[in-house]
Design an enzyme around this catalytic site. Structure first.
Site, PDB file in Angstrom:
ATOM      1  N   THR A   1     -75.653   5.031  58.871  1.00  0.00           N
ATOM      2  CA  THR A   1     -76.366   4.252  57.856  1.00  0.00           C
ATOM      3  C   THR A   1     -77.855   4.183  58.178  1.00  0.00           C
ATOM      4  OG1 THR A   1     -74.372   3.013  57.329  1.00  0.00           O
ATOM      5  CG2 THR A   1     -76.473   1.988  56.721  1.00  0.00           C
TER       6      THR A   1
ATOM      7  N   GLY B   1     -70.693   4.231  65.113  1.00  0.00           N
ATOM      8  CA  GLY B   1     -70.920   5.444  64.307  1.00  0.00           C
ATOM      9  C   GLY B   1     -71.430   5.130  62.918  1.00  0.00           C
ATOM     10  N   CYS B   2     -70.880   4.072  62.317  1.00  0.00           N
ATOM     11  CA  CYS B   2     -71.285   3.696  60.957  1.00  0.00           C
ATOM     12  C   CYS B   2     -72.708   3.163  60.938  1.00  0.00           C
ATOM     13  CB  CYS B   2     -70.304   2.674  60.386  1.00  0.00           C
ATOM     14  SG  CYS B   2     -68.621   3.323  60.279  1.00  0.00           S
ATOM     15  N   THR B   3     -73.086   2.443  61.976  1.00  0.00           N
ATOM     16  CA  THR B   3     -74.452   1.930  62.079  1.00  0.00           C
ATOM     17  C   THR B   3     -75.430   3.086  62.241  1.00  0.00           C
ATOM     18  OG1 THR B   3     -73.682  -0.168  62.989  1.00  0.00           O
ATOM     19  CG2 THR B   3     -75.987   0.418  63.409  1.00  0.00           C
TER      20      THR B   3
ATOM     21  N   LYS C   1     -66.435   1.170  58.616  1.00  0.00           N
ATOM     22  CA  LYS C   1     -66.614  -0.271  58.779  1.00  0.00           C
ATOM     23  C   LYS C   1     -68.051  -0.626  59.128  1.00  0.00           C
ATOM     24  CE  LYS C   1     -64.127  -4.218  60.454  1.00  0.00           C
ATOM     25  NZ  LYS C   1     -64.400  -4.916  59.214  1.00  0.00           N
TER      26      LYS C   1
END
Length: 152
Positions: free
Chosen positions: A46, A41-43, A36
């Site tokens: 990325t 974690g995704c930030t 998401k």
């Protein structure tokens, strides 16, 4: 997943684009699936791909991030992080299913269906050269980059 399925994927990307492996401008694509936009974690993952993007390009690989978020959400996430690469929107889970990244996960004691953090290096012909599943964010991008560099 067969290279025919991989080659046939056409999905919308940020910047009013479309992911189409047959139009790839580099010998390889790095496609990472994340749960998401705007989550910790995704930030981090990325931003790590962003920070190494020029090295991926120099090694012959274009990077794409994929989640089920909308293009609007992706555009905001991309702007917030200052990304030079495109994000693929997959709300219908076409790519997620093709790559087999949808899993049942435990979240706050409940089972929910979501994306298992995964990364794939694919040749321009659609062949999966390497895959990482159940990815842990620390040091992952460096490992992917080392693999791409080794292809030269």
């Amino acid at each position: 997943m067969s290279s025919a399925i991989c080659s046939a994927l056409q999905l919308p990307t940020t910047n009013a684009g479309q992911f189409d492996l047959s139009q790839l401008a580099t010998p390889y694509a790095v496609i990472y699936f994340y749960p998401k936009d705007n989550t910790p974690g995704c930030t981090t993952e990325t931003a790590d791909f962003r920070d190494h993007y020029t090295q991926f390009i120099a090694a012959g690989a274009t990077v794409y991030g994929v989640s089920r978020d909308s293009i609007k959400s992706h555009e905001n996430f991309k702007a917030k992080l200052g990304l030079d690469f495109e994000l693929i929107s997959d709300p219908e889970e076409v790519a997620c299913e093709a790559f087999g990244v949808m899993k049942l996960k435990n979240m706050y004691g409940k089972q929910v269906r979501g994306i298992e953090r995964s990364t794939f290096v694919i040749s321009a012909s659609g062949e999966i050269l390497k895959e990482w599943r159940g990815v842990k964010v620390p040091n992952h991008v460096a490992e992917v980059l080392n693999f791409v560099v080794s292809l030269k």
